[in-house]
Enzyme design. Sequence first.
Site, PDB file in Angstrom:
ATOM      1  N   ARG A 102     -17.374  -6.553  37.006  1.00  0.00           N
ATOM      2  CA  ARG A 102     -17.080  -7.289  35.640  1.00  0.00           C
ATOM      3  C   ARG A 102     -16.378  -6.172  34.926  1.00  0.00           C
ATOM      4  O   ARG A 102     -16.953  -5.228  34.485  1.00  0.00           O
ATOM      5  CB  ARG A 102     -18.425  -7.320  35.262  1.00  0.00           C
ATOM      6  CG  ARG A 102     -18.539  -7.723  33.691  1.00  0.00           C
ATOM      7  CD  ARG A 102     -19.948  -8.474  33.092  1.00  0.00           C
ATOM      8  NE  ARG A 102     -19.820  -9.673  33.502  1.00  0.00           N
ATOM      9  CZ  ARG A 102     -20.608 -10.584  33.090  1.00  0.00           C
ATOM     10  NH1 ARG A 102     -21.289 -10.227  31.988  1.00  0.00           N
ATOM     11  NH2 ARG A 102     -20.699 -11.893  33.545  1.00  0.00           N
ATOM     12  N   HIS A 129     -13.895 -16.484  34.881  1.00  0.00           N
ATOM     13  CA  HIS A 129     -15.015 -16.122  35.553  1.00  0.00           C
ATOM     14  C   HIS A 129     -15.636 -17.067  36.694  1.00  0.00           C
ATOM     15  O   HIS A 129     -16.473 -18.074  36.574  1.00  0.00           O
ATOM     16  CB  HIS A 129     -16.207 -16.409  34.240  1.00  0.00           C
ATOM     17  CG  HIS A 129     -17.553 -15.752  34.454  1.00  0.00           C
ATOM     18  ND1 HIS A 129     -17.988 -15.122  35.427  1.00  0.00           N
ATOM     19  CD2 HIS A 129     -18.667 -15.789  33.427  1.00  0.00           C
ATOM     20  CE1 HIS A 129     -19.364 -14.656  35.212  1.00  0.00           C
ATOM     21  NE2 HIS A 129     -19.780 -15.036  34.229  1.00  0.00           N
ATOM     22  N   GLN A 132     -19.349 -17.797  37.803  1.00  0.00           N
ATOM     23  CA  GLN A 132     -19.955 -18.685  36.526  1.00  0.00           C
ATOM     24  C   GLN A 132     -19.656 -20.408  36.982  1.00  0.00           C
ATOM     25  O   GLN A 132     -20.579 -21.088  37.010  1.00  0.00           O
ATOM     26  CB  GLN A 132     -19.621 -18.620  35.195  1.00  0.00           C
ATOM     27  CG  GLN A 132     -20.077 -19.472  34.049  1.00  0.00           C
ATOM     28  CD  GLN A 132     -21.786 -19.315  34.178  1.00  0.00           C
ATOM     29  OE1 GLN A 132     -22.316 -18.075  34.095  1.00  0.00           O
ATOM     30  NE2 GLN A 132     -22.477 -20.460  34.195  1.00  0.00           N
ATOM     31  N   ASP A 224     -19.383 -22.162  25.059  1.00  0.00           N
ATOM     32  CA  ASP A 224     -19.779 -20.749  25.315  1.00  0.00           C
ATOM     33  C   ASP A 224     -19.514 -20.199  24.081  1.00  0.00           C
ATOM     34  O   ASP A 224     -18.955 -20.969  23.126  1.00  0.00           O
ATOM     35  CB  ASP A 224     -18.598 -20.710  26.500  1.00  0.00           C
ATOM     36  CG  ASP A 224     -18.699 -18.912  26.779  1.00  0.00           C
ATOM     37  OD1 ASP A 224     -19.724 -18.321  26.490  1.00  0.00           O
ATOM     38  OD2 ASP A 224     -17.726 -18.478  27.313  1.00  0.00           O
ATOM     39  N   CYS A 264     -23.015 -21.210  29.714  1.00  0.00           N
ATOM     40  CA  CYS A 264     -23.163 -19.951  30.563  1.00  0.00           C
ATOM     41  C   CYS A 264     -23.842 -19.028  30.307  1.00  0.00           C
ATOM     42  O   CYS A 264     -24.473 -18.328  31.117  1.00  0.00           O
ATOM     43  CB  CYS A 264     -21.672 -19.559  30.881  1.00  0.00           C
ATOM     44  SG  CYS A 264     -20.976 -18.956  29.501  1.00  0.00           S
ATOM     45  N   ARG A 292     -26.759 -19.501  39.566  1.00  0.00           N
ATOM     46  CA  ARG A 292     -25.916 -18.268  40.136  1.00  0.00           C
ATOM     47  C   ARG A 292     -26.316 -17.854  40.995  1.00  0.00           C
ATOM     48  O   ARG A 292     -25.833 -16.917  41.681  1.00  0.00           O
ATOM     49  CB  ARG A 292     -25.967 -17.464  38.719  1.00  0.00           C
ATOM     50  CG  ARG A 292     -25.237 -18.023  37.295  1.00  0.00           C
ATOM     51  CD  ARG A 292     -23.744 -18.112  37.425  1.00  0.00           C
ATOM     52  NE  ARG A 292     -23.336 -16.654  37.729  1.00  0.00           N
ATOM     53  CZ  ARG A 292     -23.082 -15.681  36.845  1.00  0.00           C
ATOM     54  NH1 ARG A 292     -23.227 -15.762  35.610  1.00  0.00           N
ATOM     55  NH2 ARG A 292     -22.311 -14.684  37.233  1.00  0.00           N
TER      56      ARG A 292
HETATM   57  N1  NVA Z   1     -17.031 -15.641  27.659  1.00  0.00           N
HETATM   58  C1  NVA Z   1     -18.065 -14.859  27.523  1.00  0.00           C
HETATM   59  C2  NVA Z   1     -18.837 -15.184  28.726  1.00  0.00           C
HETATM   60  C3  NVA Z   1     -19.963 -14.478  28.960  1.00  0.00           C
HETATM   61  C4  NVA Z   1     -21.092 -14.741  30.125  1.00  0.00           C
HETATM   62  C5  NVA Z   1     -17.856 -13.605  27.446  1.00  0.00           C
HETATM   63  O1  NVA Z   1     -16.663 -13.327  28.166  1.00  0.00           O
HETATM   64  O2  NVA Z   1     -18.280 -12.551  26.808  1.00  0.00           O
HETATM   65  N1   CP Z   2     -23.205 -16.161  32.141  1.00  0.00           N
HETATM   66  C1   CP Z   2     -23.057 -14.743  32.274  1.00  0.00           C
HETATM   67  O1   CP Z   2     -22.120 -14.161  33.266  1.00  0.00           O
HETATM   68  O2   CP Z   2     -24.093 -14.063  31.925  1.00  0.00           O
HETATM   69  P1   CP Z   2     -24.172 -12.511  31.916  1.00  0.00           P
HETATM   70  O3   CP Z   2     -23.056 -11.991  30.900  1.00  0.00           O
HETATM   71  O4   CP Z   2     -25.659 -12.255  31.392  1.00  0.00           O
HETATM   72  O5   CP Z   2     -23.846 -11.775  33.444  1.00  0.00           O
END
Ligand code: NVA
Ligand code: CP
Length: 305
Positions: A102, A129, A132, A224, A264, A292
């Site tokens: 990540r 992502h 997700q 989101d 998400c 997930r």
């Molecule tokens: N769009 C959000 C998704 C978090 C799971 C981010 O990148 O922070």
């Molecule tokens: N939706 C998602 O990826 O959540 P986290 O940021 O908690 O991993």
Amino acid sequence: MKHFIDISDVSAGEILELIELAFELKEKQRAGIGYTPLSGKVLAMIFSKSSTRTRASFEAGMYQLGGYPMVLNAADLQIGRGEPICDTARVLSRYADGIMIRTYDHEDVLGLARFGTIPVINGLSDDSHPCQVLADLMTVKEYKGRLKGVKLAYVGDGNNVANTLLQACPKVGVDIAVATPARYACDEKYVSQARAEAASTGASVTICTDPAKAVAGADVVYTDTWVSMGMEADGDERVPHFKGYEVDAALMSLAQKDAIFLHCLPAYRGMEVSDEVIEGPASVVFEEAENRLHSQKAVMAKLMG
Ligand code: NVA
Ligand code: CP
């Protein structure tokens, strides 16, 4: 399938297979039937950004599959002190059987795959992502009984999640309508990918700035956060542009009567979604979060099994 980095690299057939396997694994889990194809295997998990779901579901999932999840916070790794991705990839490939990352820069994910010799899973980058969205499609299938012909409306920021929905939905025959403020629209690259996929599957792709237009008649309404990880410094500037983009009861009332609401997570109530909607009967966000686990177990079993 060698890696799971972008849905654009995965075929529709592979997505559907992963979803089927995910349902099987979900049933096994519910029935208490063990399934340990990754016994003795190690998944290295690199986190440069925060996470609750991704970290916990990969960690639990890898353990349930019989393997070991090795959690590595980027700040504690030499990456944080400037060791290049190309070296990190070659080193981790000697210890582990797969890498989940990540991170911010999507190039880091691609670099691990380019220089390493083991499967790489994108656990979220600034661009996409895929884990997700695989869970999202599984959830749509679970509640709607099908994917083809389902209409999904995404309302809010044209971010990594929206980009990935654009890559995935048309590929599996889901009609997608995306409503974002003009200045926070999805990158043209993802819109053209979506249109190209739609041309071959017959799905429809609507890109607009009007949430009501996107949500009208939708089977699935998705939103989101307006301020993704890494954008916190611009938060105050961004938020006013999203006036009118909150998914509230009035907006949901334009969707189908049996529409489901997806997010998400993490969610910010009173911003992109009202408390009433996320806590209401249409909301299946916790089932989505649970999925997930099952869908990522399917990805790991396929890539590392
Ligand atoms: N769009 C959000 C998704 C978090 C799971 C981010 O990148 O922070
Ligand atoms: N939706 C998602 O990826 O959540 P986290 O940021 O908690 O991993």
